[in-house]
Design a protein around this motif. Structure first.
Motif, PDB file in Angstrom:
ATOM      1  N   TYR A 183      31.747  43.994  15.188  1.00  0.00           N
ATOM      2  CA  TYR A 183      32.271  43.991  16.553  1.00  0.00           C
ATOM      3  C   TYR A 183      32.789  45.369  16.969  1.00  0.00           C
ATOM      4  O   TYR A 183      32.631  45.776  18.130  1.00  0.00           O
ATOM      5  N   VAL A 184      33.428  46.074  16.029  1.00  0.00           N
ATOM      6  CA  VAL A 184      33.916  47.420  16.360  1.00  0.00           C
ATOM      7  C   VAL A 184      32.740  48.318  16.727  1.00  0.00           C
ATOM      8  O   VAL A 184      32.804  49.103  17.687  1.00  0.00           O
ATOM      9  N   ASN A 185      31.654  48.215  15.934  1.00  0.00           N
ATOM     10  CA  ASN A 185      30.465  49.008  16.275  1.00  0.00           C
ATOM     11  C   ASN A 185      29.917  48.602  17.640  1.00  0.00           C
ATOM     12  O   ASN A 185      29.473  49.444  18.426  1.00  0.00           O
ATOM     13  N   GLN A 186      29.955  47.296  17.929  1.00  0.00           N
ATOM     14  CA  GLN A 186      29.458  46.824  19.219  1.00  0.00           C
ATOM     15  C   GLN A 186      30.348  47.260  20.371  1.00  0.00           C
ATOM     16  O   GLN A 186      29.848  47.586  21.457  1.00  0.00           O
ATOM     17  N   VAL A 187      31.675  47.257  20.163  1.00  0.00           N
ATOM     18  CA  VAL A 187      32.566  47.576  21.266  1.00  0.00           C
ATOM     19  C   VAL A 187      32.482  49.045  21.654  1.00  0.00           C
ATOM     20  O   VAL A 187      32.693  49.424  22.814  1.00  0.00           O
ATOM     21  N   PHE A 188      32.158  49.904  20.668  1.00  0.00           N
ATOM     22  CA  PHE A 188      32.015  51.313  21.000  1.00  0.00           C
ATOM     23  C   PHE A 188      30.588  51.682  21.384  1.00  0.00           C
ATOM     24  O   PHE A 188      30.357  52.720  21.996  1.00  0.00           O
TER      25      PHE A 188
END
Length: 553
Positions: free
Chosen positions: A289-294
């Protein structure tokens, strides 16, 4: 504000006309956002089952199939979204260009005097093309990315409050960095778009004057001029590329730092564990999710160059749409004045500090022939521009056959006046099309009569296909081209004939042919002529224009 409303009105009209495409686009956006949130949750459940050792093989196989299926569906939704965005952008670009072409037909002559052909071409071609990028890599994509960001942050908060708090701190910082890069890129792209417009203007200017440039040996000067424009554009592109190159690394580094801090604090136990504690599956899901949010923000950074280029083009389009239009032409009624041409106390200037006409008055009776003389720049051609309705006087009145020439409908103009300029301006097409100007109201009989009056019947008949022969300078002499200009002017049997130094560029033998044709064309018509040479005098009254005032000779 009015300029923006015009753009939105075109957008709304496109959305209504392409309703199926619009609904499909919205559906694809929703599906791509929702389906993009599900794979990490499925992955979390599978990993937690493996870590706890209570997962059954069939259950893991089912989760794997679900994961692959959702991932495939998300990719398909993403593909559908991008396809719909591209298609909608093409439809909007087409509608916008059509709207601008209509606007172009409503602009006054002063616009074309102050804006070069290359600049206008660049506006209608290059700048309008950037609107597609504004949709395919701009507004719609940003809306979808914003929905993805909100959804991811909500899911993260439900799984790991501490990581959600870290994201709330990091995201505004990244957003501020994005705005800074956007501002710098926008300025650079605006400078680049202007350089492109200048280059588009410089090339036709050079080609038009190529013979003079070679004769005077000014190739080096023109090369330096063009090089300076290219260097300007290159420097602007370098600034834009710099912003583009430093943006993504900063975003990626921030993403890695958030993930590292969250995982480190999760191992400390105590209060930190209550905020950052997570299972193995949750950790994998949160990293995803962190990769997706950025990723959406990073994508925005990668697309900033395109978006800002579209923004710079959009500014130029809005400026174009804000140009004042010529006065709307309404059905004109014949006046009661007995003069065929009446100019009463007219004042006019192209620039406020350089008056051309100050108190010009002229009355020409029906069937009368008048010749205006005067030095170059005195305003003789300006009088013609006013009579043709290309400009409006600052004060005073102008009437042709009792009508304001600005209000004469397009369908009647060629029946009211014919205009013979100094040189013939050819169009791509046949001889007949150069006379009719592709006006369906001009009959073949009228074309034949016009050629007969101009003395070109035999010359045209000798061509391979007669009047249907493609017009070429090789088929006509300079004098014959000027005779074609006369045929074009009288094709619709106008009541008023305006002659703008029609013999200025002719030798004495050719000039006599043209003057004979003009003498025939003048029979039964009101004629106003401009001439520097006594050989161009058709008889009638002579007047002199000096200091913005007309006087009898």
């Amino acid at each position: 504000m009015h300029r923006t409303r015009e753009l939105w009105s075109v957008l709304r009209a496109t959305a209504r006309r392409e309703l199926t495409l619009t609904v499909g686009l919205l559906a694809a956006i929703v599906l791509s956002v929702v389906l993009g949130l599900l794979p990490p949750l499925v992955l979390q459940r599978a990993i937690d089952g493996l870590a706890q050792g209570n997962a059954e093989p069939n259950s893991l196989l089912a989760l794997a199939c679900i994961y692959v299926g959702i991932t495939f569906a998300a990719g398909l939704a993403q593909f559908s979204r991008e396809s719909a965005i591209t298609a909608f952008g093409e439809r909007f670009t087409h509608a916008m260009r059509s709207h601008m072409v209509q606007k172009l037909g409503k602009l006054p002559t002063s616009y074309f005097s102050s804006h070069g052909a290359g600049e206008t071409t660049s506006l209608l071609v290059n700048d309008v093309d950037t609107l597609e990028a504004l949709f395919s890599s701009g507004i719609v994509s940003l809306l979808a990315d914003a929905c993805s960001l909100v959804g991811i942050v909500i899911v993260v908060f439900t799984r790991c409050v501490g990581l959600g708090l870290l994201l709330l701190v990091a995201l505004p910082a990244v957003f501020a960095w994005t705005l800074h890069v956007q501002r710098g890129t926008r300025v650079a792209q605006a400078a680049r778009r202007q350089a492109v417009a200048d280059a588009n203007q410089a090339v036709p200017d050079t080609m038009r004057c190529l013979r003079v440039i070679r004769i005077l040996g000014r190739q080096a000067h023109m090369r330096q001029r063009y090089d300076a424009i290219v260097e300007r554009g290159f420097a602007a592109m370098e600034r834009s590329n710099f912003y583009d190159s430093v943006y993504s690394p900063v975003v990626i580094t921030t993403s890695a730092a958030v993930t590292g801090v969250a995982l480190t604090l999760a191992t400390l136990g105590g209060t930190w564990a209550s905020l950052f504690g997570m299972t193995a599956g949750t950790a994998v899901a949160m990293i995803a999710y962190v990769n997706q949010v950025f990723m959406p923000i990073s994508d925005i950074g990668m697309e900033i160059q395109t978006i800002q280029s579209a923004g710079a083009g959009l500014d130029r389009i809005r400026t174009f749409l804000a140009e004042n239009e010529a006065r709307v032409k309404t059905q004109a009624q014949a006046g009661t004045t007995q003069a065929a041409i009446c100019i009463s106390h007219v004042a006019f200037s192209y620039r406020a500090d350089e008056p051309i006409l100050t108190d010009t008055t002229l009355a020409i009776a029906p069937g009368e022939v008048v010749t205006i003389e005067g030095r170059t720049g005195a305003g003789k051609s300006t009088i013609f521009s006013l009579l043709l309705g290309l400009y409006q006087p600052e004060s005073g009145t102008v009437r042709v056959l009792g009508q304001d020439p600005c209000n004469i409908p397009a369908s009647q103009r060629r029946h009211v006046f014919g205009y013979v300029p100094q040189a013939f301006f050819p169009l791509a097409g046949s001889v007949a099309e150069n006379i009719t100007l592709r006006d369906p109201g001009v009959t073949p009989e009228q074309v034949s009569d016009a050629l007969q009056l101009a003395g070109l019947t035999e010359a045209v008949a000798s061509l391979p296909h007669g009047v249907e022969t493609p017009l070429s300078a090789a088929n006509f002499s300079q004098g014959q081209l000027q005779l074609l200009s006369i045929a074009r002017a009288v094709a619709c049997d106008p009541q008023v004939l305006l002659l703008d130094e029609t013999n200025a560029n002719l030798d004495s033998a050719t000039e006599q042919q043209v003057m004979d044709a003009l003498t025939h064309a003048s029979q039964g018509r009101t004629v106003l002529s401009i001439s520097h040479r006594t050989s161009g005098f058709l008889g009638g009254r002579r007047m002199r224009l000096d200091g913005g005032v007309l006087m009898n000779c």
